[in-house]
Scaffold this active site. Structure first.
Site, short mmCIF file in Angstrom:
data_model
loop_
_atom_site.label_atom_id
_atom_site.label_comp_id
_atom_site.label_asym_id
_atom_site.label_seq_id
_atom_site.Cartn_x
_atom_site.Cartn_y
_atom_site.Cartn_z
CB THR A 227 5.56 9.29 -4.05
OG1 THR A 227 5.13 9.25 -2.87
CG2 THR A 227 7.30 9.08 -3.70
NE ARG B 51 -4.12 9.82 -2.30
CZ ARG B 51 -3.44 8.69 -2.14
NH1 ARG B 51 -4.11 7.43 -2.86
NH2 ARG B 51 -2.20 8.62 -1.82
CB SER C 91 6.22 7.74 1.03
OG SER C 91 4.88 7.95 0.88
CG PHE D 273 -0.80 6.65 5.15
CD1 PHE D 273 -1.13 7.73 4.14
CD2 PHE D 273 -0.60 5.49 4.68
CE1 PHE D 273 -1.46 7.13 2.80
CE2 PHE D 273 -0.63 5.10 3.35
CZ PHE D 273 -1.21 5.79 2.57
CG ASP D 274 3.84 5.09 2.29
OD1 ASP D 274 3.93 3.71 2.95
OD2 ASP D 274 4.31 5.36 1.01
CB SER E 23 2.19 1.07 -4.90
OG SER E 23 0.74 1.60 -5.32
CG ASN E 24 -1.81 0.97 -0.05
OD1 ASN E 24 -1.14 -0.15 0.28
ND2 ASN E 24 -2.26 1.83 0.64
CE LYS F 84 2.29 1.86 0.20
NZ LYS F 84 3.53 2.69 -0.32
#
Lengths: 222, 222
Positions: free
Chosen positions: A16, A41, A175, A179-180, A118-119, A151
Site C-alpha cells: 500500500t 508473499r 489498503s 483481505f485487508d 500493519s501485520n 489482520k
C-alpha cells in the site's frame, strides 16, 4: 460518504505505502525467473492467517523467515545463508511507491491525522519507515503484534480507534490488499481500496467506499 | 508411537480420500490450460481461513461457489451459467483415490473405528460419500459446519473426540493437507501425513508422527 467526517487516515504498509519492486529484483538476482517472491508473499500471508486461527502467535519477522524457507522448499531452491539474509533484509529496505511521500504531505497539510496499521512487527515497521524518511508523518505506528494476532482479525483493526480516540466511521482505512479491505469494512472503517493494477478485488463480496489508483488520487479527493 | 493405543482413524476428505483429477478434467474441458482449478482451490482455502478469522461463517458450498467466481475474475474468465454449475457439481462427484475403498475395508477389519472430519458441508460430504459408495465405512461424518468455523480451528478438531468419545491421543488423524496436519498436531491427535507426490510438507514447522505415500501403506501398518 461525507468527507467532513473523516478525521484520520490509517494506512496498510506492505503493498500500500511500499512496493515489492526492489525485493523482486533481489530475488531475481539470486534465483532468476523462479517466482520466489510471489510464493514467499503467499506463504507469509497464509502463515499469518493460519497462526491466527491456531491461536499460535509468532513475530512477523519469524513468520517472514519461515515463509521464505517454506517457499524455497516447495520450489526446491537452496539459498546460501547470505542470500537468505539479503532477501530477509529486503523487507526493511523496500521502496515506497513514488507518490507516497507527497501524498502523505498533502493529507497532513489538510489537517488529517495519519497512522499506519500493519501485520509487520514494530521492529520491521519502525526500520522501514525511518529508512524511507517517512516516519515523521505518522502520529502512530500500530502493529498487530500488540494483540498477538494478524489482520483481518477485528482485534487488530480495533487498535486504531483505541489509539487515536476516533470512532471507526471517522477513520479512512487505505489498503491495496483484498483481505485487508474485507477486514476493515467488516470492522466498521470507511475503506479506500488502492488498486494500482486494475486487478479484480477479492474482498469476500464486500465493496469499499472508494477505489483509487494511487495515493495521489486519494490525496486530491480528501 | 504405540499403535495399540489407536482406537479410531479420522480422515480429511478433499485431497486425502478423494482426488481432484476428474474436476481438473472438467475445468480443462471448459477453460483449457488456464490454471483455474489451482486458483479455485487456493481461493476456497483462503476464503475459509479468512471467514474463520473474521468470525463471519458461510456454508462451504457457498464458499466454494464464491471462490470459483473470485478465481474466474482474477483469471479474467467468464463462464456460462451451465459451465459454472457443472464445475460446482464436480465437488459432489469427485473420484476417490484408487486405493481408498480397499484401505478403509482393511482398517475396519482390524477393528478400527472410522470417521471423516472435513471443512465440507454436511450436504457436500454425504452426497460425495454416497455417490462413491463409501458412506457405510464411517460411523461419523463430521463437518466443520457444526461449529461454524473451519480447520485448522481447534474447535473443528474437537468434534472428533467429542463424537467418538475417544481421547485425541488415541485417534490417528490422516490428511494430505499441510495446514490440516499442523492443526491436527496442535490439537493433540496422532497425525499421519498422506504424501502422494513426494512434495515438501508445510505444517508450520511441525512434524507428523508418520508419513505414508498412500492409504494402502497406512492400512498395512496399523
Amino acid at each position: 460518504m461525507n468527507e467532513e467526517t473523516i478525521e484520520a487516515v490509517v494506512f496498510d504498509v506492505y503493498g500500500t505505502l511500499f512496493g515489492f519492486g526492489r525485493l523482486a529484483e533481489r530475488a531475481r538476482a539470486i534465483v532468476g525467473d523462479v517466482p520466489l517472491l510471489d510464493r514467499w508473499r503467499t506463504k507469509q500471508l497464509e502463515h499469518s492467517f493460519l497462526r491466527t486461527i491456531l491461536g499460535e502467535y509468532e513475530d512477523f519477522w519469524v513468520i517472514t523467515a519461515q515463509a521464505l524457507d517454506a517457499a524455497c522448499e516447495q520450489l526446491e531452491l537452496e539459498l546460501l545463508p547470505e542470500e537468505r539474509e539479503h532477501l530477509l533484509q529486503g523487507w526493511l529496505e523496500l521502496d515506497p511507491f513514488p507518490e507516497t511521500a507527497m501524498a502523505l504531505e498533502r493529507l497532513a497539510e489538510r489537517g488529517l491525522r495519519l497512522a499506519v496499521l500493519s501485520n509487520g512487527s514494530p521492529m520491521m515497521l519502525e526500520q522501514l519507515l525511518r529508512m524511507a524518511g517517512l516516519r515523521e508523518w505518522f502520529e502512530a505506528v500500530l502493529s498487530a503484534d500488540a494483540v498477538r494476532r494478524y489482520k483481518p482479525s477485528p482485534a487488530v483493526y480495533a487498535l486504531a480507534p483505541a489509539h487515536l480516540v476516533v470512532p471507526p466511521e471517522r477513520i479512512l482505512f487505505c489498503s491495496a490488499n483484498g483481505f485487508d479491505v474485507a477486514g476493515a469494512l467488516r470492522y466498521g472503517f470507511r475503506v479506500c481500496w488502492v488498486d494500482r493494477t486494475g486487478s479484480a478485488l477479492d474482498a469476500l463480496g464486500k465493496q469499499p467506499h472508494r477505489t483509487v489508483q494511487s495515493l495521489t488520487e486519494l490525496s486530491e479527493q480528501l
